[in-house]
Scaffold this motif. Structure first.
Motif, PDB file in Angstrom:
ATOM      1  N   LEU A  39      51.048  17.254  51.245  1.00  0.00           N
ATOM      2  CA  LEU A  39      51.182  15.752  51.473  1.00  0.00           C
ATOM      3  C   LEU A  39      50.027  15.491  52.549  1.00  0.00           C
ATOM      4  O   LEU A  39      49.126  14.232  52.467  1.00  0.00           O
ATOM      5  N   GLU A  41      47.182  17.065  53.308  1.00  0.00           N
ATOM      6  CA  GLU A  41      45.973  17.180  52.637  1.00  0.00           C
ATOM      7  C   GLU A  41      45.699  15.940  51.748  1.00  0.00           C
ATOM      8  O   GLU A  41      44.432  15.789  51.664  1.00  0.00           O
ATOM      9  N   CYS A  42      46.723  15.553  50.929  1.00  0.00           N
ATOM     10  CA  CYS A  42      46.427  14.397  49.971  1.00  0.00           C
ATOM     11  C   CYS A  42      46.051  13.205  51.011  1.00  0.00           C
ATOM     12  O   CYS A  42      45.202  12.465  50.525  1.00  0.00           O
ATOM     13  N   GLU A  43      46.798  13.203  51.972  1.00  0.00           N
ATOM     14  CA  GLU A  43      46.508  11.990  52.824  1.00  0.00           C
ATOM     15  C   GLU A  43      44.744  12.015  53.263  1.00  0.00           C
ATOM     16  O   GLU A  43      44.151  10.954  53.495  1.00  0.00           O
ATOM     17  N   LEU A  45      42.495  13.793  52.040  1.00  0.00           N
ATOM     18  CA  LEU A  45      41.535  13.668  50.899  1.00  0.00           C
ATOM     19  C   LEU A  45      41.399  12.443  50.532  1.00  0.00           C
ATOM     20  O   LEU A  45      40.328  11.904  50.268  1.00  0.00           O
TER      21      LEU A  45
ATOM     22  N   GLN B 310      53.167  11.825  47.744  1.00  0.00           N
ATOM     23  CA  GLN B 310      51.694  12.429  47.175  1.00  0.00           C
ATOM     24  C   GLN B 310      51.654  11.677  45.877  1.00  0.00           C
ATOM     25  O   GLN B 310      50.362  11.219  46.027  1.00  0.00           O
ATOM     26  N   ILE B 313      50.507   7.999  47.174  1.00  0.00           N
ATOM     27  CA  ILE B 313      48.907   8.040  47.688  1.00  0.00           C
ATOM     28  C   ILE B 313      47.851   8.310  46.638  1.00  0.00           C
ATOM     29  O   ILE B 313      47.025   7.312  46.664  1.00  0.00           O
ATOM     30  N   LEU B 331      43.338  15.536  43.530  1.00  0.00           N
ATOM     31  CA  LEU B 331      42.709  15.039  44.515  1.00  0.00           C
ATOM     32  C   LEU B 331      41.474  15.805  45.255  1.00  0.00           C
ATOM     33  O   LEU B 331      40.328  15.678  45.512  1.00  0.00           O
ATOM     34  N   HIS B 335      37.742  14.635  45.311  1.00  0.00           N
ATOM     35  CA  HIS B 335      37.125  14.507  46.683  1.00  0.00           C
ATOM     36  C   HIS B 335      35.803  15.345  46.426  1.00  0.00           C
ATOM     37  O   HIS B 335      34.952  15.042  47.107  1.00  0.00           O
TER      38      HIS B 335
END
Lengths: 177, 440
Positions: A39, A41-43, A45, B310, B313, B331, B335
């Motif tokens: 989570l 890392e998701c934020e 990225l 997740q 997001i 992601l 990215h």
């Protein structure tokens, strides 16, 4: 069943149950820690993606076909009011990888005749404005028909140049894909 | 469970155990043999005959202790623990070593009659029989079955002194209102008679004496006029009495099986500490397992919430795209694409130097007060080649200085005379101008 073994059997069953429950909890804890890290890392990225999305594109994600390149050149010539007779040659090459990077480049050599600096600048600005990784890296001007005054005054309608330029398109093409 | 037509009895007699089935009477091992041997031999006889695998045990008087005391000693309570505590004072065994059955007078100021037998041996017997799949119907003292039967048959009055004469022993009972006040083991009728007299005197009772049995002393010539004689087969009477109780579901005065059933289970009789330890540990482990299970479920719920976050997001970043199963992997891929195509911060992006800004800078830097003509201008990936014609050699240096003032690094010009004019070649390199957008 002999009742003598009831309690030890129950103890065994309870111990096995406790072991399984402990293993379940350990797995659940590992999943939780992994999900928490994911989570975070998701934020990170997502924040990076949103921030970078506002920037101009420095490299294209797709390779333009030769027809697209020629079409774009023609469009820019119309914008810059350069007659088609001024375009001497268009020579697109195949994309080639840049060293060991994850990028490729396509070079398209263009040759013009009898073009003023003002129209050349307008053409170059138009042909690279699409923010798709297109650049004019090389320009060779030769054969001005006039002297310094003509060069300094770009609006002089009598000023003409023989122009060779290279339109470069950068393409992001990771080798792992 | 359906009862057999005639209940099977396992009887402890003077020397041997006897197994009485509906068909036969078998002599088993000696009374001092281990309980396991008794049960093994009894089971060997019962199971092949499919006798219903249920029996009652009749104990000899030598295996049973008796006492009586006023109910007032225990405050009139019927609580078993209190009665056992009181009985312990009269017996050569501690309360933990015997199982007891009680007969209570209905009046609170009346008497309590108690019998007891060794707990360890009794529980072992019960456990072994159950392990063999044999149901136990009751544990009765033989002589008390006889006494109860004589009273039920009204052959003796409700209050009497009863002397049971057996081939190898005599027993004296003092019974008041069907409650056994005294039970003594004697050697022969004369001693039993004297014993009864002593007890009656101690109890301050005047009761008729009845002698029951079939010994030689009961022959008519030896009978005393002060005593009543009952000619009965005591062994047969106890068998009939036991079967009558079982088959008619009557309540015996004393049934030690009821008392033993209250005791902890068969395992406790052999290894009570092990059972308690196992049970306690099992309970603790089950509680721990339940706590672990609950905690695992809770952690799993929190993990699912993190995964939903997740997905939320991803939806924020790509509202028009379907949420993939592997959000993080998607992601990372997106990215990588965005970074590679929109950022030069990774140092790998080989950005070309745009030529047009360099030309604009160069043209703006060229001095307007010097006459010169440009033969060729080459801008190749940031490097600048300028071929010009000037009037004098010194003018090339002035033009180079003017260009350097605009941030284009030129090396000293190369000049050569070409006819009436001077041809100069200028080489320089412009700094790279990245086309970065304004930072957000």
């Amino acid at each position: 069943m002999n009742s003598t073994y009831v309690w030890p059997a129950l103890l065994l069953v309870a111990a096995i149950t406790a072991i399984f429950c402990f293993q379940d909890l350990s797995a659940a804890n590992r999943d939780y820690a992994a999900s928490q890290a994911e989570l975070e890392e998701c934020e990170f990225l997502t924040e990076q993606i949103l921030r970078l999305s506002n920037r101009p594109r420095l490299a294209s994600l797709n390779v333009d076909s030769p027809q697209q390149v020629i079409g774009r050149v023609s469009e820019a010539m119309r914008f810059a009011v350069i007659p088609s007779s001024s375009l001497v040659s268009v020579a697109p090459s195949a994309p080639t990888r840049i060293g060991a990077t994850q990028y490729q480049q396509r070079l398209t050599q263009l040759a013009f005749q009898n073009v003023s600096l003002a129209k050349l600048a307008s053409f170059v600005t138009e042909v690279t404005k699409s923010n798709d990784g297109s650049y004019v890296r090389d320009i060779i001007l030769s054969g001005p028909s006039r002297g310094s005054a003509a060069v300094a005054d770009a609006s002089n309608p009598t000023e003409r140049w023989e122009v060779r330029l290279i339109l470069t398109q950068l393409i992001y093409s990771p080798t792992s894909q | 469970m359906a009862r057999p037509k005639q209940a099977t009895l396992l009887i402890e007699r003077h020397e041997h155990w006897h197994l009485i089935t509906s068909e036969t009477e078998l002599t088993l091992c000696a009374v001092d043999c281990p309980a396991s041997q008794v049960v093994t031999e009894a089971a060997a006889q019962l199971k092949p005959k499919k006798e219903g695998c249920a029996l009652a045990i009749l104990l000899n008087a030598t295996s049973v202790l008796h006492s009586s005391f006023p109910r007032s000693d225990t405050g009139g309570t019927k609580a078993r623990a209190a009665l056992e505590f009181r009985l312990e004072a009269d017996l050569p065994l501690s309360a933990e070593e015997f199982v007891a059955a009680f007969q209570l007078d209905s009046k609170a100021d009346g008497q309590v009659a108690a019998i007891a037998t060794e707990k360890k041996k009794t529980l072992e017997l019960i456990s072994l029989l159950r392990d063999q799949g044999i149901e136990l119907l009751g544990i009765f003292p033989r002589s008390l079955l006889v006494t109860q039967a004589l009273l039920d048959q009204k052959k003796i009055p409700a209050s009497t002194a009863l002397l049971l004469e057996r081939p190898n022993s005599s027993e004296t009972f003092v019974i008041c209102k069907q409650l056994v006040r005294s039970w003594r083991l004697e050697n022969g009728i004369p001693e039993a008679e004297r014993g009864a007299a002593v007890v009656l005197k101690q109890l301050d009772l005047q009761l008729p004496l009845v002698v029951a049995g079939r010994p030689p002393e009961l022959e008519a010539t030896n009978r005393k006029p002060s005593m009543q004689y009952l000619d009965v087969d005591l062994e047969q009477l106890e068998i009939d009495s036991a079967r009558s109780l079982i088959e008619n579901n009557k309540v015996a005065w004393f049934d030690l099986l009821d008392a033993a059933s209250i005791e902890p289970g068969p395992l406790s009789s052999n290894s009570n500490w092990l059972a308690q330890l196992s049970g306690t540990a099992a309970c603790c482990l089950l509680v721990i397992a339940a706590a672990l299970f609950w905690r695992a479920q809770e952690t799993e719920r929190l993990t699912n919430e993190l995964r939903r976050s997740q997905q939320e997001i991803f939806t924020q970043a790509y509202p028009d795209k379907r949420v993939p199963t592997a959000v993080l992997a998607r992601l990372r891929s997106e990215h990588a694409k965005v970074t590679a195509s929109r950022s030069a911060s990774n140092g790998e992006l080989p950005l070309p130097a745009p030529a047009l800004p360099i030309i604009q800078n160069l043209l703006e830097a060229l001095p307007s007060d010097l006459p010169f003509s440009v033969q060729e201008l080459r801008v190749e990936n940031g490097r600048v080649y300028l071929d010009i014609e000037v009037e004098e050699h010194s003018e090339a240096g002035a033009i180079t200085a003017a260009l350097q003032s605009k941030g284009i690094a030129f090396s000293p010009p190369t000049t050569e005379l070409a006819g009436e004019r001077v041809r100069a070649l200028l080489r320089g390199e412009a700094s790279l101008q990245l086309p970065e957008a304004s930072a957000p």
